[in-house]
Design a protein around this motif. Structure first.
Motif, PDB file in Angstrom:
ATOM      1  N   TRP A 195       0.855  -1.201   0.000  1.00 21.43           N
ATOM      2  CA  TRP A 195       0.000   0.000   0.000  1.00 21.43           C
ATOM      3  C   TRP A 195       0.886   1.244   0.000  1.00 21.43           C
ATOM      4  CZ3 TRP A 195      -1.413   3.668   4.089  1.00 21.43           C
ATOM      5  CH2 TRP A 195      -2.394   4.566   3.664  1.00 21.43           C
ATOM      6  N   ASN A 196       1.941   1.225   0.834  1.00 27.41           N
ATOM      7  CA  ASN A 196       2.993   2.247   0.748  1.00 27.41           C
ATOM      8  C   ASN A 196       2.435   3.665   0.885  1.00 27.41           C
ATOM      9  OD1 ASN A 196       5.600   3.240   0.394  1.00 27.41           O
ATOM     10  ND2 ASN A 196       5.417   3.302  -1.848  1.00 27.41           N
ATOM     11  N   ASN A 197       1.601   3.876   1.927  1.00 25.61           N
ATOM     12  CA  ASN A 197       0.987   5.198   2.143  1.00 25.61           C
ATOM     13  C   ASN A 197       0.254   5.717   0.913  1.00 25.61           C
ATOM     14  OD1 ASN A 197       1.620   5.750   4.907  1.00 25.61           O
ATOM     15  ND2 ASN A 197       3.759   6.015   4.293  1.00 25.61           N
ATOM     16  N   ALA A 203       2.413  -2.675 -10.575  1.00 28.99           N
ATOM     17  CA  ALA A 203       3.495  -3.630 -10.340  1.00 28.99           C
ATOM     18  C   ALA A 203       3.663  -3.940  -8.852  1.00 28.99           C
ATOM     19  CB  ALA A 203       4.803  -3.077 -10.904  1.00 28.99           C
ATOM     20  N   SER A 204       3.263  -2.996  -8.013  1.00 24.43           N
ATOM     21  CA  SER A 204       3.374  -3.176  -6.559  1.00 24.43           C
ATOM     22  C   SER A 204       2.050  -2.738  -5.941  1.00 24.43           C
ATOM     23  CB  SER A 204       4.535  -2.341  -6.015  1.00 24.43           C
ATOM     24  OG  SER A 204       4.652  -2.514  -4.624  1.00 24.43           O
ATOM     25  N   PRO A 206      -1.386  -3.594  -3.301  1.00 28.49           N
ATOM     26  CA  PRO A 206      -1.703  -4.247  -2.021  1.00 28.49           C
ATOM     27  C   PRO A 206      -2.728  -5.381  -2.152  1.00 28.49           C
ATOM     28  CG  PRO A 206      -2.804  -2.125  -2.125  1.00 28.49           C
ATOM     29  CD  PRO A 206      -1.938  -2.212  -3.355  1.00 28.49           C
ATOM     30  N   GLU A 207      -2.367  -6.415  -2.878  1.00 31.19           N
ATOM     31  CA  GLU A 207      -3.265  -7.553  -3.124  1.00 31.19           C
ATOM     32  C   GLU A 207      -3.725  -8.202  -1.816  1.00 31.19           C
ATOM     33  OE1 GLU A 207      -3.985  -9.525  -6.062  1.00 31.19           O
ATOM     34  OE2 GLU A 207      -2.681  -8.675  -7.596  1.00 31.19           O
ATOM     35  N   HIS A 208      -2.764  -8.417  -0.918  1.00 31.68           N
ATOM     36  CA  HIS A 208      -3.068  -9.137   0.311  1.00 31.68           C
ATOM     37  C   HIS A 208      -4.054  -8.352   1.176  1.00 31.68           C
ATOM     38  CE1 HIS A 208      -2.455 -12.163   3.336  1.00 31.68           C
ATOM     39  NE2 HIS A 208      -2.043 -11.282   4.228  1.00 31.68           N
ATOM     40  N   GLY A 209      -3.796  -7.060   1.327  1.00 26.56           N
ATOM     41  CA  GLY A 209      -4.679  -6.225   2.136  1.00 26.56           C
ATOM     42  C   GLY A 209      -6.074  -6.141   1.564  1.00 26.56           C
ATOM     43  N   MET A 210      -6.170  -5.956   0.254  1.00 21.42           N
ATOM     44  CA  MET A 210      -7.484  -5.878  -0.379  1.00 21.42           C
ATOM     45  C   MET A 210      -8.217  -7.210  -0.278  1.00 21.42           C
ATOM     46  SD  MET A 210      -8.323  -2.860  -1.488  1.00 21.42           S
ATOM     47  CE  MET A 210      -9.488  -3.002  -2.866  1.00 21.42           C
ATOM     48  N   ASN A 271      -7.246   3.057  -2.475  1.00 22.55           N
ATOM     49  CA  ASN A 271      -7.434   4.350  -1.810  1.00 22.55           C
ATOM     50  C   ASN A 271      -8.899   4.787  -1.865  1.00 22.55           C
ATOM     51  OD1 ASN A 271      -4.746   4.612  -1.069  1.00 22.55           O
ATOM     52  ND2 ASN A 271      -4.180   5.779  -2.889  1.00 22.55           N
ATOM     53  N   SER A 272      -9.561   4.553  -2.992  1.00 23.81           N
ATOM     54  CA  SER A 272     -10.984   4.872  -3.092  1.00 23.81           C
ATOM     55  C   SER A 272     -11.781   4.076  -2.056  1.00 23.81           C
ATOM     56  CB  SER A 272     -11.511   4.568  -4.496  1.00 23.81           C
ATOM     57  OG  SER A 272     -10.873   5.379  -5.462  1.00 23.81           O
TER      58      SER A 272
END
Length: 369
Positions: A195-197, A203-204, A206-210, A271-272
């Motif tokens: 996610w990185n703020n 390419a990077s 946040p698959e796991h978080g989503m 983010n949305s």
């Protein structure tokens, strides 16, 4: 396949409830049926957190919509009688201006520089889209889930702009259980290193978080009754299990949730998701009634309303919909309250089409556009 999506340019600057403003912003919408000469037969549908404006198929886009079996000639939302509009929420990445959109001031995506979003902003953006079509007063305003809260804000902020209202599986404010679940969903996204703020890319991502956020959502959208009925304790076949994976999936329900998460991932901007989720937590109609929800609801004036709730909904419990019905009655509306026993929980309005069609179609059949 064509695109039925159209756009309304919002006033610029478009002021936001919690501060700041958007410039050059827009919302996406789709329509079904014809607007009559008096522009008096319009129905507006406001959606839950993740759906697009594509509520049903149409000539430009024949793909299946999220409320497909409810909209069309002779259906509950009868397009032979009504002009049906579905607006994609401001802040959603389904065509409307959102954190993934480019900030005209920098040319780069807003990301976390997007102003704080409230459901009142969602309501005001939808109102501008409707009035931009020359519609002064809606025949009916419909709000589902998060969209039901946005609809309450719409009617409060724009008096006399709505004749009748259909409230579907929603609430006048978020309760602690719903806030707790959404907080965990947001935390799962924020704690994903990708996610990185908010500075992720394809390419990077946040698959796991989503994935975890979606699984938590799906668990609360259905009822324990349905989970028991569909899955019981059925285990996966040996060839369906993850080999050499400690604590890997063993039960069918785990695999089902994983499938849902995979289908959702990369179809919605993280983010949305964060912005709309938090906007849902912030919404409180009590703010308009000196801290009293019923006083806030009593400031809404419509002629008639239909309030539908489901006994198995743990996210928006039935008593919250009873409160909406009570508050609208206190303001002088003729209110029908329908409590359904659908086993599907909060998602029943997307699944139990027979019962929702009967209630909504019956209500709209009594209206004279």
């Amino acid at each position: 396949m064509g695109d039925a999506r159209r756009y309304h340019q919002l006033s610029s600057p478009f002021p936001m409830k919690r501060g700041g403003a958007l410039r050059g912003a827009r919302v996406a919408y789709e329509t079904w049926g014809e607007l009559d000469a008096d522009r008096a037969n319009a129905i507006l549908i406001l959606t839950g957190l993740s759906p697009s404006a594509h509520a049903a198929s149409n000539a430009e886009d024949p793909s299946h919509g999220w409320w497909e079996d409810m909209i069309g000639p002779g259906r509950a939302f009868d397009t032979d009688r009504f002009h049906v509009i579905c607006v994609n929420s401001l802040g959603s990445d389904k065509g409307s201006t959102c954190p993934a959109s480019n900030d005209p001031a920098t040319g780069a995506p807003y990301r976390l520089d997007f102003p704080e979003l409230a459901l009142e902003d969602v309501a005001n953006a939808a109102y501008e889209a409707v009035t931009g079509m020359g519609i002064v007063r809606l025949a009916c305003l419909v709000g589902c889930s998060m969209g039901g809260m946005s609809a309450l804000a719409y009617m409060l902020l724009h008096p006399k702009s709505v004749r009748t209202h259909i409230s579907v599986d929603t609430a006048p404010q978020a309760q602690p259980f719903a806030i707790a679940i959404r907080s965990l969903q947001r935390e799962a996204i924020r704690l994903d290193p990708h996610w990185n703020n908010g500075q992720y890319d394809d390419a990077s991502y946040p698959e796991h978080g989503m994935s975890i956020a979606r699984k938590l959502g799906v668990i609360t959208y259905r009822s324990a009754m349905e989970w028991n009925g569909r899955f019981a304790r059925i285990r996966l076949e040996p060839d369906q299990r993850e080999e050499n994976e400690p604590f890997g999936f063993e039960f069918q329900v785990e695999s089902y949730l994983e499938g849902h998460a995979r289908r959702f991932n990369r179809t919605f901007d993280p983010n949305s998701y964060l912005y709309l989720s938090r906007a849902s937590d912030w919404f409180d109609i009590g703010e308009y009634g000196e801290g009293d929800v019923l006083k806030g609801l009593a400031r809404i004036h419509v002629e008639q309303a239909l309030v539908i709730g489901v006994s198995t909904d743990i996210l928006f419990p039935l008593e919250q919909q009873e409160t909406i019905a009570t508050g609208l009655r206190a303001s002088g509306a003729d209110v029908d309250f329908v409590a359904l026993d659908s086993p599907q929980g909060h998602d029943a309005f997307l699944v139990d089409i027979e019962n929702y069609s009967r209630a909504i179609g019956g209500f709209l059949a009594t209206l004279n556009p």
